[in-house]
Write an enzyme that holds these catalytic residues in place. Sequence first.
Site, PDB file in Angstrom:
ATOM      1  N   CYS A  21     -27.892 -25.839  46.961  1.00  0.00           N
ATOM      2  CA  CYS A  21     -26.662 -25.065  46.808  1.00  0.00           C
ATOM      3  C   CYS A  21     -26.704 -23.739  47.559  1.00  0.00           C
ATOM      4  O   CYS A  21     -25.676 -23.054  47.665  1.00  0.00           O
ATOM      5  CB  CYS A  21     -26.384 -24.828  45.328  1.00  0.00           C
ATOM      6  SG  CYS A  21     -25.933 -26.344  44.445  1.00  0.00           S
ATOM      7  N   LYS A  24     -24.169 -23.474  50.481  1.00  0.00           N
ATOM      8  CA  LYS A  24     -22.734 -23.411  50.251  1.00  0.00           C
ATOM      9  C   LYS A  24     -22.076 -22.380  51.169  1.00  0.00           C
ATOM     10  O   LYS A  24     -22.705 -21.397  51.568  1.00  0.00           O
ATOM     11  CB  LYS A  24     -22.451 -23.006  48.803  1.00  0.00           C
ATOM     12  CG  LYS A  24     -22.590 -24.114  47.786  1.00  0.00           C
ATOM     13  CD  LYS A  24     -22.128 -23.605  46.418  1.00  0.00           C
ATOM     14  CE  LYS A  24     -22.080 -24.705  45.386  1.00  0.00           C
ATOM     15  NZ  LYS A  24     -21.574 -24.212  44.084  1.00  0.00           N
ATOM     16  N   ASP A  53      -8.873 -20.698  39.030  1.00  0.00           N
ATOM     17  CA  ASP A  53      -9.972 -19.761  38.788  1.00  0.00           C
ATOM     18  C   ASP A  53     -11.315 -20.231  39.297  1.00  0.00           C
ATOM     19  O   ASP A  53     -12.333 -19.590  39.055  1.00  0.00           O
ATOM     20  CB  ASP A  53     -10.077 -19.480  37.279  1.00  0.00           C
ATOM     21  CG  ASP A  53      -8.835 -18.787  36.733  1.00  0.00           C
ATOM     22  OD1 ASP A  53      -8.450 -17.764  37.318  1.00  0.00           O
ATOM     23  OD2 ASP A  53      -8.267 -19.281  35.750  1.00  0.00           O
ATOM     24  N   GLY A  54     -11.349 -21.364  39.991  1.00  0.00           N
ATOM     25  CA  GLY A  54     -12.623 -21.846  40.512  1.00  0.00           C
ATOM     26  C   GLY A  54     -13.484 -22.518  39.469  1.00  0.00           C
ATOM     27  O   GLY A  54     -14.709 -22.373  39.468  1.00  0.00           O
ATOM     28  N   ASP A  56     -15.388 -25.689  37.523  1.00  0.00           N
ATOM     29  CA  ASP A  56     -16.376 -26.581  38.115  1.00  0.00           C
ATOM     30  C   ASP A  56     -15.828 -27.961  38.461  1.00  0.00           C
ATOM     31  O   ASP A  56     -16.411 -28.679  39.267  1.00  0.00           O
ATOM     32  CB  ASP A  56     -17.566 -26.721  37.153  1.00  0.00           C
ATOM     33  CG  ASP A  56     -18.256 -25.387  36.936  1.00  0.00           C
ATOM     34  OD1 ASP A  56     -18.940 -24.925  37.861  1.00  0.00           O
ATOM     35  OD2 ASP A  56     -18.088 -24.794  35.857  1.00  0.00           O
ATOM     36  N   ASP A  96     -21.192 -30.635  36.911  1.00  0.00           N
ATOM     37  CA  ASP A  96     -19.820 -30.124  36.953  1.00  0.00           C
ATOM     38  C   ASP A  96     -18.948 -30.748  35.865  1.00  0.00           C
ATOM     39  O   ASP A  96     -18.019 -30.115  35.359  1.00  0.00           O
ATOM     40  CB  ASP A  96     -19.202 -30.388  38.329  1.00  0.00           C
ATOM     41  CG  ASP A  96     -19.731 -29.455  39.404  1.00  0.00           C
ATOM     42  OD1 ASP A  96     -20.339 -28.440  39.042  1.00  0.00           O
ATOM     43  OD2 ASP A  96     -19.539 -29.759  40.586  1.00  0.00           O
ATOM     44  N   GLY A 144     -19.983 -46.082  47.374  1.00  0.00           N
ATOM     45  CA  GLY A 144     -19.891 -44.741  47.913  1.00  0.00           C
ATOM     46  C   GLY A 144     -19.497 -44.754  49.372  1.00  0.00           C
ATOM     47  O   GLY A 144     -18.883 -45.708  49.857  1.00  0.00           O
ATOM     48  N   ASP A 229     -21.348 -23.637  35.173  1.00  0.00           N
ATOM     49  CA  ASP A 229     -22.758 -23.838  35.490  1.00  0.00           C
ATOM     50  C   ASP A 229     -23.186 -22.858  36.572  1.00  0.00           C
ATOM     51  O   ASP A 229     -22.376 -22.336  37.330  1.00  0.00           O
ATOM     52  CB  ASP A 229     -23.076 -25.285  35.857  1.00  0.00           C
ATOM     53  CG  ASP A 229     -22.371 -25.803  37.094  1.00  0.00           C
ATOM     54  OD1 ASP A 229     -21.473 -25.119  37.613  1.00  0.00           O
ATOM     55  OD2 ASP A 229     -22.720 -26.909  37.539  1.00  0.00           O
TER      56      ASP A 229
END
Length: 335
Positions: A21, A24, A53-54, A56, A96, A144, A229
């Site tokens: 992460c 990012k 608000d962002g 997860d 998430d 996937g 998180d």
Amino acid sequence: MTETTAPPGIRLTQYAHGGGCACKIPPGELETMVSGLLAGSGSPPDLLVGLDDGDDAAVVRIEGGRAVVATADFFTPVVDDPYDWGSIAAANALSDVYAVGGEPLVAVNLLGWPRETLPLDLVREVLRGGLDVAATAGCHVAGGHSVDDPEPKYGMAVTGLADPSRLLRIDGGRAGLPISLSKPLGIGVLNSRHKATGEVFPQAVAAMTTLNSAASRAALAAGARCATDVTGFGLLGHLYKLARASGVTAVVDVAAVPYLEGAREALRDGYVSGGTRRNLAWVEPHLDAGKVDGDELLLLADAQTSGGLLVAGEIPGAPVIGELVPREGAPLRLR
């Protein structure tokens, strides 16, 4: 860590410019990118959690008193062991769903692979790690999508279910609530050391592969309504987003924040990612740091991968690291 069939001498972290992460897009740049995308359109009533608000994951109300949770997360190798990387990436994607109070139902793999550079046997180990973690979570994996990519990347798109009346939201914080953290910090600096030296840190792998399912269920059982998180934006970045969305000030007791063994030594020896430094630069205008020094601030901003849940409320087994108070001055305050 599980023994794999990986050929000796191949270090996956050396095939990526960043890791986990920490790679990012910086939070300030990301917010600028998405700002105004839905301006003037209003939020549909059934979209319970969206871009505002962002949070997860996205949450949409459906019939039968249920809600669908949808999210996607993938990143470049954070460790050299392919099975461990797959396990970490899957746990991070599932997180998430747990962070909004949901339960994962089904996931699909997201894979980028330099097929002419790295052996395909490694892909099998990455996917096996993801499958095993998803199975532990009781989440189906069904296919996937894959692409030929100069950098290896892996993750999952996950769909889950939640009770729309018992969500964990980033804007649900209220003054008077304690702040709990379900995993120790320090994953970022240990991963940076691993990438630079090849040293293996089982304590970091164990933390990253631990699901946030128990913490999420405990938060819901305790009546919590606010959580997020802790991943690429660090503790300070994610707590700032929570305090901003909830209209409160988050006060952190710095001495109460737990760290993984070896984290302070990794910081002392300079293993700090660019993502961590960008995190700190982003939150500093909104932070009353008091007498906390620069090294401690870097640890608090350390870019985590598959970190713990940050909950407004007390949950069993998680240390209380501060409290939410009425907004006075900066949204973040350290003591």
